[in-house]
Design an enzyme around this catalytic site. Structure first.
Site, PDB file in Angstrom:
ATOM      1  N   ASP A 131       6.341  16.772 -12.059  1.00 45.37           N
ATOM      2  CA  ASP A 131       7.430  16.306 -11.190  1.00 45.37           C
ATOM      3  C   ASP A 131       8.540  17.351 -11.028  1.00 45.37           C
ATOM      4  O   ASP A 131       9.460  17.167 -10.231  1.00 45.37           O
ATOM      5  CB  ASP A 131       8.024  14.988 -11.721  1.00 45.37           C
ATOM      6  CG  ASP A 131       7.216  13.770 -11.264  1.00 45.37           C
ATOM      7  OD1 ASP A 131       6.380  13.917 -10.362  1.00 45.37           O
ATOM      8  OD2 ASP A 131       7.414  12.675 -11.822  1.00 45.37           O
TER       9      ASP A 131
ATOM     10  N   THR B  89       1.858   4.696 -12.727  1.00 42.83           N
ATOM     11  CA  THR B  89       3.194   4.110 -12.829  1.00 42.83           C
ATOM     12  C   THR B  89       3.093   2.585 -12.693  1.00 42.83           C
ATOM     13  O   THR B  89       2.165   2.066 -12.094  1.00 42.83           O
ATOM     14  CB  THR B  89       4.157   4.692 -11.762  1.00 42.83           C
ATOM     15  OG1 THR B  89       4.086   6.113 -11.848  1.00 42.83           O
ATOM     16  CG2 THR B  89       5.586   4.264 -11.964  1.00 42.83           C
TER      17      THR B  89
ATOM     18  N   GLY C 148       4.047   4.341  -7.371  1.00 47.94           N
ATOM     19  CA  GLY C 148       3.650   4.986  -6.115  1.00 47.94           C
ATOM     20  C   GLY C 148       4.297   6.330  -5.833  1.00 47.94           C
ATOM     21  O   GLY C 148       4.312   6.747  -4.672  1.00 47.94           O
TER      22      GLY C 148
ATOM     23  N   SER D 194      11.044   9.547  -8.585  1.00 51.41           N
ATOM     24  CA  SER D 194      11.308   8.683  -7.429  1.00 51.41           C
ATOM     25  C   SER D 194      11.417   7.222  -7.848  1.00 51.41           C
ATOM     26  O   SER D 194      11.552   6.344  -6.990  1.00 51.41           O
ATOM     27  CB  SER D 194      10.169   8.800  -6.408  1.00 51.41           C
ATOM     28  OG  SER D 194      10.078  10.098  -5.928  1.00 51.41           O
TER      29      SER D 194
HETATM   30  N1  GLY Z   1       6.122  10.297 -11.918  1.00 47.30           N
HETATM   31  C1  GLY Z   1       6.493   9.771 -10.682  1.00 47.30           C
HETATM   32  C2  GLY Z   1       7.962   9.642 -10.535  1.00 47.30           C
HETATM   33  O1  GLY Z   1       8.671   9.569 -11.520  1.00 47.30           O
HETATM   34  O2  GLY Z   1       8.437   9.629  -9.438  1.00 47.30           O
END
Ligand code: GLY
Length: 565
Positions: free
Chosen positions: A418, A376, A468, A448
């Site tokens: 997720d 990310t 993160g 998140s």
């Molecule tokens: N893939 C991590 C998030 O979207 O929280």
């Protein structure tokens, strides 16, 4: 006497300029700033700003470039969230989250004949949701940009076509993910120089297929990625490997423009990402809980402040596991979760000296999050007119599913992880969930990501975000608290040792640098401490309305760049 006075003046001047010890000063500019997690991409954004583009143009150009130069974190094969605050006051949260393929089913990752979990939601073609990043960038550009896509995509095309030297950080990610990447021929042909050797630090990464895909988009527009020969190539390859993405999945993909989450904290207005991200809701929920606790008085890194924030975090993450999911599939009590009244109720249950996890916490044996991987990315832009963009993009874990689609060059995400893929089992990030986040065709997995803009007197004051996983929420929170409660300058606020609690597992994660006596105190209060590891990586811009200066900071833990003029 004179000596005493000069020592006093010296001490006072240090205290006034910086509340904490050694930290580099943030990058400073008069007019505008671009900050991203990778310096070549930041440069692309800056040159777009200087050639007449606004913050949205620069953000789109930077995001496209990051997909090339930091492909292990984000790219056309993934998704993104974009928070935009225009100088006119117009604010929108653009949702480019991946969707579950129409052939996806709730139990698709539950092994039929074995109790052992599979890694199919994390590795290989079955892990991929329908990519949304490009559609979201296009929506942002069409609604708010000044320049056409053909202009803002150029920098990314050049970087893919002529390549760039692999940085140490990139090489470490390649080494870390080597086994996963080696399983897929398309991936091997891009990143490997022999069956077992990946490109080394300093060697040039050239991505010809990706450059050709981006050129096709440059020529024929974004639709070319969602219908016709390019998605056909993707779905044919995915089908040949046992995946379920179809051409209709691509044709049906739509980004959404959503109402941001609103909150306020010590007089600052907080704008952040709504569901399908949990980021904004829980950022505001935690801020609401700690607002009345006097965090600034307790002091940064103190046992008292850390305990109070950890207790607030664990309560918010317990709520996340139950209530959060795709708002198009379930009703989410946004107002309740972000209300001051609910925060007071939760705060009343926090014991001053004792850690109490909300209820029955179980820790999966031997589980420890994999914090050495990179995944990310985040970028921030503030232009001279006062338009601000906070953009978080992802393909989920490092190099996503690990699959580079031959002939197309994109890395497919593994965002399906997720979702709740196996009830009761934590996902890659150790997060658990409930029905609200179970897999359904066309549904967006809970995220998140928390691209955030903090306003002061209705003007952008702080633009911030981070990678993160669940640590995104707690990282963004701590940058805000460090600036607002602890009066740190921006670079200190970004670099200060961090903490994290996500309810389950019942662990207080503390980064290296946390004082030993605070740790001992926290243990006495009942916290189970996990110490160490690489920790998210914030990027941020702060606009100082009194001096008119703009400050930019990337995390010293990463290798990004802040550039302004
Ligand atoms: N893939 C991590 C998030 O979207 O929280």
């Amino acid at each position: 006497m004179l000596r005493k006075i000069s020592i006093l003046i010296f001490a006072l001047s240090i205290a006034a300029s910086s509340s904490y010890a050694a930290s580099p000063r943030p990058v400073c500019a008069r007019h505008a700033m671009v900050v991203s997690a990778e310096s070549l991409a930041t440069n692309v954004g800056l040159s777009v700003l200087k050639s007449g583009g606004n913050a949205v143009d620069a953000a789109v150009a930077t995001a496209l470039a990051l997909g090339v130069t930091e492909g292990y974190s984000s790219g056309l094969g993934g998704g993104c969230f974009i928070l935009i605050r225009m100088a006119t006051g117009e604010t929108v949260a653009i949702d480019g989250r991946e969707t579950a393929p129409m052939k996806a089913t709730r139990d698709m990752y539950i092994p039929r004949d074995s109790l052992a979990p599979t890694d199919l939601s994390q590795t290989g073609v079955l892990a991929a949701g329908v990519p949304g990043e490009l559609a979201a960038l296009d929506l942002a550009l069409k609604r708010f940009g000044r320049l056409p896509l053909t202009e803002v995509i150029k920098g990314a095309v050049a970087l893919a076509d002529t390549g760039f030297p692999i940085s140490r950080f990139y090489w470490e990610r390649l080494e870390f993910n080597k086994e996963k990447l080696s399983r897929f021929p398309g991936t091997r042909s891009v990143f490997f120089t022999s069956d077992t050797t990946v490109l080394q630090w300093g060697e040039r990464l050239i991505q010809k297929d990706l450059a050709a895909t981006m050129r096709a988009i440059e020529k024929a527009g974004v639709d070319t990625f969602y219908s016709g020969p390019i998605p056909q190539m993707i779905v044919d390859y995915v089908a040949s490997e046992g995946g379920i993405l179809t051409l209709q999945d691509f044709e049906n993909y739509r980004p959404h423009a959503r109402e941001p989450i609103h909150g306020n904290y010590h007089g600052y207005e907080i704008l952040s990402m709504p569901p399908p991200s949990s980021g904004g809701i829980h950022l505001v929920e935690i801020l609401n809980i700690i607002e009345e606790i006097g965090i600034g008085y307790l002091g940064a890194g103190s046992a008292g402040a850390t305990h109070a924030i950890a207790e607030a975090m664990s309560r918010a993450f317990a709520d996340r596991a139950v209530y959060l999911g795709d708002p198009d599939f379930s009703t989410i009590p946004i107002e309740g979760l972000t209300s001051k009244a609910y925060a007071s109720e939760l705060r009343a249950g926090i014991h001053r000296w004792e850690h109490v996890n909300p209820f029955g916490a179980g820790v999966p044996p031997g589980w420890m999050p994999d914090t050495t991987d990179g995944h990310t990315t985040h970028l921030c832009v503030l232009d001279e007119d006062g338009n601000a963009v906070s953009l978080t993009a992802t393909i989920n874990t490092g190099f996503g599913s690990g699959v580079v689609v031959p002939g197309v060059g994109i890395i497919l995400n593994n965002e399906m992880d997720d979702f709740v893929t196996n009830p009761g089992m934590p996902n890659y990030f150790g997060l658990v969930g409930a029905e609200a986040n179970e897999i359904k065709p066309g549904k967006r997995p809970l995220s998140s990501m928390a691209p955030t803009i903090v306003l002061q007197n209705s003007k952008p004051y702080l633009v911030v975000g981070s990678p993160g996983g669940p640590r995104i929420i707690t990282t963004v929170l701590q940058v805000i608290v460090n600036v607002v409660d602890h009066n740190m300058h921006l670079q200190e606020a970004v670099d200060f040792p961090r903490m994290h609690h996500q309810w389950l597992p019942d662990r207080l994660f503390l980064e290296r640098g946390f004082p030993i006596d605070a740790i001992a105190d926290l243990q006495r209060r009942g916290h189970k401490i996990a110490y160490g590891g690489l920790w998210s990586g914030a990027t941020a811009i702060l606009s100082d309305t009194t001096t008119g200066m703009v400050f930019g900071s990337t995390d010293s833990r990463m290798e990004g760049a802040a550039l302004g003029y």
